[in-house]
Design an enzyme around this catalytic site. Structure first.
Site, PDB file in Angstrom:
ATOM      1  N   ALA A  64      -6.737  29.939   9.461  1.00 58.48           N
ATOM      2  CA  ALA A  64      -6.814  31.242   8.796  1.00 58.48           C
ATOM      3  C   ALA A  64      -5.680  31.296   7.778  1.00 58.48           C
ATOM      4  O   ALA A  64      -4.711  30.544   7.873  1.00 58.48           O
ATOM      5  CB  ALA A  64      -6.649  32.341   9.844  1.00 58.48           C
ATOM      6  N   GLY A 103      -8.146  28.261  12.781  1.00 59.01           N
ATOM      7  CA  GLY A 103      -9.447  28.738  12.342  1.00 59.01           C
ATOM      8  C   GLY A 103     -10.288  27.633  11.728  1.00 59.01           C
ATOM      9  O   GLY A 103     -11.517  27.678  11.774  1.00 59.01           O
ATOM     10  N   GLU A 106     -11.872  26.005  14.506  1.00 56.97           N
ATOM     11  CA  GLU A 106     -12.854  26.946  15.073  1.00 56.97           C
ATOM     12  C   GLU A 106     -14.146  26.951  14.251  1.00 56.97           C
ATOM     13  O   GLU A 106     -15.239  27.058  14.805  1.00 56.97           O
ATOM     14  CB  GLU A 106     -12.239  28.353  15.161  1.00 56.97           C
ATOM     15  CG  GLU A 106     -11.144  28.404  16.223  1.00 56.97           C
ATOM     16  CD  GLU A 106     -10.413  29.729  16.265  1.00 56.97           C
ATOM     17  OE1 GLU A 106      -9.749  30.052  15.256  1.00 56.97           O
ATOM     18  OE2 GLU A 106     -10.508  30.432  17.272  1.00 56.97           O
ATOM     19  N   GLU A 126      -2.263  27.827  16.995  1.00 56.80           N
ATOM     20  CA  GLU A 126      -1.947  29.257  16.883  1.00 56.80           C
ATOM     21  C   GLU A 126      -0.786  29.665  17.777  1.00 56.80           C
ATOM     22  O   GLU A 126      -0.001  30.543  17.432  1.00 56.80           O
ATOM     23  CB  GLU A 126      -3.181  30.098  17.247  1.00 56.80           C
ATOM     24  CG  GLU A 126      -4.260  30.138  16.176  1.00 56.80           C
ATOM     25  CD  GLU A 126      -5.269  28.998  16.282  1.00 56.80           C
ATOM     26  OE1 GLU A 126      -4.968  27.982  16.951  1.00 56.80           O
ATOM     27  OE2 GLU A 126      -6.353  29.130  15.693  1.00 56.80           O
TER      28      GLU A 126
HETATM   29  N1  3HC Z   1      -2.176  30.001   5.686  1.00 62.49           N
HETATM   30  C1  3HC Z   1      -1.502  30.234   4.535  1.00 62.49           C
HETATM   31  N2  3HC Z   1      -0.707  29.328   3.941  1.00 62.49           N
HETATM   32  C2  3HC Z   1      -0.597  28.136   4.542  1.00 62.49           C
HETATM   33  C3  3HC Z   1      -1.267  27.818   5.723  1.00 62.49           C
HETATM   34  C4  3HC Z   1      -2.084  28.816   6.311  1.00 62.49           C
HETATM   35  N3  3HC Z   1      -2.781  28.595   7.439  1.00 62.49           N
HETATM   36  N4  3HC Z   1      -0.946  26.559   6.074  1.00 62.49           N
HETATM   37  C5  3HC Z   1      -0.122  26.091   5.120  1.00 62.49           C
HETATM   38  N5  3HC Z   1       0.091  27.038   4.205  1.00 62.49           N
HETATM   39  C6  3HC Z   1       0.899  26.912   2.982  1.00 62.49           C
HETATM   40  C7  3HC Z   1       2.364  26.685   3.297  1.00 62.49           C
HETATM   41  O1  3HC Z   1       3.047  27.914   3.485  1.00 62.49           O
HETATM   42  C8  3HC Z   1       2.823  25.953   2.065  1.00 62.49           C
HETATM   43  O2  3HC Z   1       3.000  26.913   1.046  1.00 62.49           O
HETATM   44  P1  3HC Z   1       4.127  26.701  -0.067  1.00 62.49           P
HETATM   45  O3  3HC Z   1       3.788  25.400  -0.744  1.00 62.49           O
HETATM   46  O4  3HC Z   1       4.009  27.898  -0.922  1.00 62.49           O
HETATM   47  O5  3HC Z   1       5.425  26.635   0.705  1.00 62.49           O
HETATM   48  C9  3HC Z   1       1.613  25.108   1.687  1.00 62.49           C
HETATM   49  O6  3HC Z   1       0.492  25.724   2.324  1.00 62.49           O
HETATM   50  C10 3HC Z   1       1.690  23.666   2.132  1.00 62.49           C
HETATM   51  O7  3HC Z   1       2.022  23.656   3.514  1.00 62.49           O
HETATM   52  P2  3HC Z   1       3.056  22.593   4.122  1.00 62.49           P
HETATM   53  O8  3HC Z   1       4.263  22.546   3.274  1.00 62.49           O
HETATM   54  O9  3HC Z   1       3.211  22.951   5.550  1.00 62.49           O
HETATM   55  O10 3HC Z   1       2.235  21.246   3.920  1.00 62.49           O
HETATM   56  P3  3HC Z   1       2.174  19.965   4.864  1.00 62.49           P
HETATM   57  O11 3HC Z   1       1.305  19.011   4.163  1.00 62.49           O
HETATM   58  O12 3HC Z   1       3.543  19.573   5.285  1.00 62.49           O
HETATM   59  O13 3HC Z   1       1.420  20.465   6.185  1.00 62.49           O
HETATM   60  C11 3HC Z   1      -0.303  21.563   7.436  1.00 62.49           C
HETATM   61  C12 3HC Z   1       0.090  20.858   6.119  1.00 62.49           C
HETATM   62  C13 3HC Z   1      -0.236  20.566   8.593  1.00 62.49           C
HETATM   63  C14 3HC Z   1      -1.698  22.102   7.284  1.00 62.49           C
HETATM   64  C15 3HC Z   1       0.703  22.711   7.708  1.00 62.49           C
HETATM   65  O14 3HC Z   1       0.802  23.512   6.566  1.00 62.49           O
HETATM   66  C16 3HC Z   1       0.354  23.595   8.851  1.00 62.49           C
HETATM   67  O15 3HC Z   1       0.600  23.271   9.989  1.00 62.49           O
HETATM   68  N6  3HC Z   1      -0.215  24.783   8.555  1.00 62.49           N
HETATM   69  C17 3HC Z   1      -0.470  25.803   9.518  1.00 62.49           C
HETATM   70  C18 3HC Z   1      -1.627  25.494  10.386  1.00 62.49           C
HETATM   71  C19 3HC Z   1      -1.885  26.624  11.324  1.00 62.49           C
HETATM   72  O16 3HC Z   1      -1.002  27.132  11.984  1.00 62.49           O
HETATM   73  N7  3HC Z   1      -3.139  27.062  11.408  1.00 62.49           N
HETATM   74  C20 3HC Z   1      -3.502  28.127  12.241  1.00 62.49           C
HETATM   75  C21 3HC Z   1      -3.421  29.409  11.482  1.00 62.49           C
HETATM   76  S1  3HC Z   1      -3.707  30.837  12.508  1.00 62.49           S
HETATM   77  C22 3HC Z   1      -5.382  30.892  12.711  1.00 62.49           C
HETATM   78  O17 3HC Z   1      -6.078  30.035  12.254  1.00 62.49           O
HETATM   79  C23 3HC Z   1      -5.892  32.077  13.467  1.00 62.49           C
HETATM   80  C24 3HC Z   1      -7.330  31.924  13.854  1.00 62.49           C
HETATM   81  O18 3HC Z   1      -7.416  31.403  15.142  1.00 62.49           O
HETATM   82  C25 3HC Z   1      -8.034  33.233  13.826  1.00 62.49           C
END
Ligand code: 3HC
Length: 681
Positions: A64, A103, A106, A126
């Site tokens: 998400a 997400g 998912e 998450e």
């Molecule tokens: N939402 C918004 N922005 C995100 C994002 C997300 N899910 N994931 C990454 N970004 C952004 C980062 O903030 C960063 O922004 P910036 O360049 O402005 O600083 C940019 O994308 C690149 O991210 P990274 O620097 O972390 O890039 P990497 O290549 O090192 O890592 C990744 C990539 C492994 C995908 C890592 O970004 C990550 O772990 N992201 C989060 C994944 C996550 O937690 N997903 C679950 C979200 S909650 C959800 O899905 C709820 C659902 O169940 C309803």
């Protein structure tokens, strides 16, 4: 027609839906809207017989869009989209590359088939944001892979490899990354006409847990470490339990309710702050993509002690050759043996293959000759913490090491400018402060001196990424960010004990706040006799008085606590008597100190020091301080770090508390408190 960033194209009777939403294909509103339209287009078009869902760029959907959390909802919501995907009358094949996270996974779980590229990672992280999978992940994953695997992935939050995903039944096929799209299209064509497998309709993998609900308690017992006293891991378990106990639709409702509860709570806010703080830490004002890092092909390390050896392992494990220098053969041998022993332990515990450990050791070049560092691109010094020793060494390194190479100190508090001044290349000198154990701790303070060149800083940042560290940039000052803030806490802890608080009360208050240990437990662990000399000791400090009474800490089983054979500590009556005698000698009258006062006295001065660190420009931003303290000093992640925590309780509260304590309030803190402002975004 689907809206950008989602596009569709036809490959015969297959509809290929492509998402292109850099950088990580987060499932923001535009993506959800486009996907919904594209899936409905596929369902409505009689010529389409199957659908492939893929992403371009670095990765499949990484989750998400976290920036939307806490904002007013924009429809379609992810859970609705996921239901439409699973409900599609035509098979949908997810083609996964990079990372399918949160997400994103998912969405893939709602697809009828999943094909992953070699090297892809799949996970539900998450929990690391203080949340649980809120788009059906807690209900579908156990139905696909069973309860135990699902709990491990959801409560642990770590992704699994494509290979592992295939073993546990999470993906149907793993293919070479280059062949992913073609393979997914071919697969889709193959399964046309087959009955649609929907995860929500599968019962066989959860049947065992229905018969044996104790599986949840067993998981909790075996993985207590994952629970960390936080709410999200428990909520994750409750949601998976709902998958076992309730019909699918009711399970979804339960998941949704738990998700909303977590989303509104302080812990998730703190953890989401931390997520962005960690990413912000990598950004340095004035340093953009035009500043090209230097190539680092060989690293030299001076000092093969615990620190030097640990630092060396970071580079060896990342495939970077290391020249390790010690003064005497015995110390060098000991250092090399320790590194070898650590790798052997990694192999035994399954964290590393024997081949990888062997390859790492093969990159190590131990030597007694400083001259062997001549060809290093970077030399890191990890010798005795003394300015005269370090400046002499740097002057020598400057003569030996090739021009242009970077010289770094692992000092934890000394002046980088003074060290740089001992060389003819101050622009190539900086601090790289690793934390012990250096092969494990992820934090790295990168300390820039007044003269440190932008390329040198950029090189340190790029290198830290290569070795898997979280780097935070600091300017030079006594103790940089972390240790500078530790000092007022230590002083407050000692003062509290002199005033009447018991050491174990101070420790208890901090561990109740969820620090892994308190200052007196830490002191016992490190050894009370660190830097103590029996010949010169005059009982002037409590620590000296303890050492004089033979209480050296865990190492001799007697410190502030008495330790048993398993190193379990209980409050020591003798330590209490020593404290009482010490206080009596100084003529101080002790009083009762309550827990609230202990917490304020320990933590508010840290926040105050943090404010000074920001206003002096030692840290680039307040959130960098949070990254240092969460990563390097065990500040509980559920409160987001000292600066976010201060924002949460209110800066006016902190300023007023400091005034009560008679502590001078830092100007930045005073100003923000008056304005109703915050340190962090
Ligand atoms: N939402 C918004 N922005 C995100 C994002 C997300 N899910 N994931 C990454 N970004 C952004 C980062 O903030 C960063 O922004 P910036 O360049 O402005 O600083 C940019 O994308 C690149 O991210 P990274 O620097 O972390 O890039 P990497 O290549 O090192 O890592 C990744 C990539 C492994 C995908 C890592 O970004 C990550 O772990 N992201 C989060 C994944 C996550 O937690 N997903 C679950 C979200 S909650 C959800 O899905 C709820 C659902 O169940 C309803």
């Amino acid at each position: 027609m689907a809206t950008a960033p989602i596009t569709t194209r036809r490959d015969g009777d297959i509809l290929v839906i492509t998402s292109n939403n850099p950088p990580v294909n987060a499932l923001g509103a535009a993506v959800r809207t486009g996907l919904m339209a594209a899936v409905l287009e596929g369902a409505a078009d009689a010529d389409v017989r199957a659908v492939v869902l893929r992403c371009v760029g670095r990765t499949f959907f990484a989750g998400a869009d976290i920036t939307e959390f806490g904002q007013p909802p924009v429809f379609p919501l992810l859970p609705e989209l996921v239901e439409v995907i699973e409900g599609s009358p035509k098979p949908i094949v997810a083609a996964i590359h990079g990372t399918a996270l949160g997400g994103g996974l998912e969405v893939a779980l709602a697809c009828h088939y999943r094909i992953a590229a070699d090297g892809a990672k799949l996970g539900l992280p998450e929990v690391k944001l203080g949340l649980l999978p809120g788009a059906g992940g807690t209900q579908r994953l156990p139905r696909l892979v069973g309860v135990t695997e699902a709990l491990t992935m959801i409560v642990g939050g770590s992704p699994v490899s494509a290979e592992r995903a295939s073993e546990i039944g999470l993906v149907d096929r793993v293919v070479g990354a280059d062949a992913l799209e073609a393979a997914a299209i071919a697969y889709a064509r193959d399964i046309i006409g087959e009955p649609l497998p929907r995860a929500s309709e599968r019962g066989e993998r959860i049947a065992e847990a229905v018969r044996d609900p104790a599986v949840f308690d067993r998981f909790r017992q075996a993985h207590g470490r994952l629970l960390k006293g936080l709410r999200a891991p428990e909520a994750c378990i409750a949601a998976v339990r709902a998958a076992v106990e309730l019909p699918f639709a009711d399970g979804l409702l339960r998941e949704r309710a738990l998700f909303q509860e977590l989303l509104a709570g302080d812990e998730s806010k703190a953890q989401r702050h931390y997520f962005f703080a960690e990413r912000a830490a990598g950004k340095i004002a004035g340093l953009d993509a035009s500043v090209v890092p230097q190539a680092i092909e060989r690293v030299g390390i001076v000092g093969a002690g615990t620190m030097g050896g640990g630092i060396a392992m970071n580079f060896l494990s990342a495939g970077i050759p290391v020249t390790l220098v010690e003064r005497e053969q015995a110390a060098l041998d000991r250092g090399v043996a320790t590194i070898g022993g650590n790798y052997a332990r990694n192999v035994r515990s399954g964290r590393m293959s024997e081949d990888a450990a062997g390859a790492a050791m093969a990159l190590l070049r131990p030597t007694l000759a400083l001259a062997d560092l001549a060809d290093s691109d970077l030399v890191i010094e990890a010798v005795f913490e003394d300015l005269a020793v370090k400046t002499a060494l740097f002057a020598e390194l400057d003569r030996i090491v090739k021009p242009g190479a970077i010289l770094a100190s692992n000092t934890s508090y000394l002046d980088i400018d003074a060290i740089a001044a001992a060389t003819g290349r101050p622009e190539a000198v900086l601090g790289l402060h690793f934390f012990s154990p250096a092969n494990i701790m992820r934090l790295l303070e990168v300390v820039r001196g007044a003269a440190t060149a932008p390329e040198v800083l950029a090189t340190a940042m790029a290198l830290s990424k290569r070795i898997g560290k979280i780097a935070v940039v600091a300017r030079t000052c006594d103790g940089f960010i972390g240790n500078r803030m530790l000092k007022p806490r230590q002083e407050a802890a000692n003062q509290l004990v002199l005033e009447g608080a018991k050491p174990w009360d101070v420790d208890r208050v901090l561990t109740a706040f969820r620090f892994p240990m308190g200052p007196f437990q830490m002191a016992d662990l490190a050894g009370l006799d660190l830097g103590w000399d029996a010949a010169t000791s005059q009982g002037a400090t409590l620590r000296e008085a303890m050492c004089e009474a033979g209480r050296r800490g865990q190492k001799n089983g007697r410190g502030f606590y008495d330790y048993d054979a398993e190193r379990r500590g209980t409050p020591s009556p003798q330590a209490e008597a020593i404290i009482a005698a010490f206080v009596a000698k100084r003529g101080t009258v002790q009083r009762a100190v309550d827990d609230a006062e202990i917490l304020e006295r320990l933590l508010y001065p840290m926040v105050n020091e943090g404010a000074r660190i920001v206003e002096e420009g030692v840290a680039q931003r307040a959130s960098d301080i949070d990254v240092v303290w969460v990563n390097g000093y065990g500040w509980p992640i559920g409160t987001g770090g000292p600066m976010f925590w201060a924002d949460t309780i209110g800066l006016d509260t902190v300023a007023a508390g400091l005034e009560r304590q008679g502590v001078a309030v830092a100007p930045l803190l005073r100003r923000l408190a008056a304005e109703g402002g915050r340190f962090t975004g």
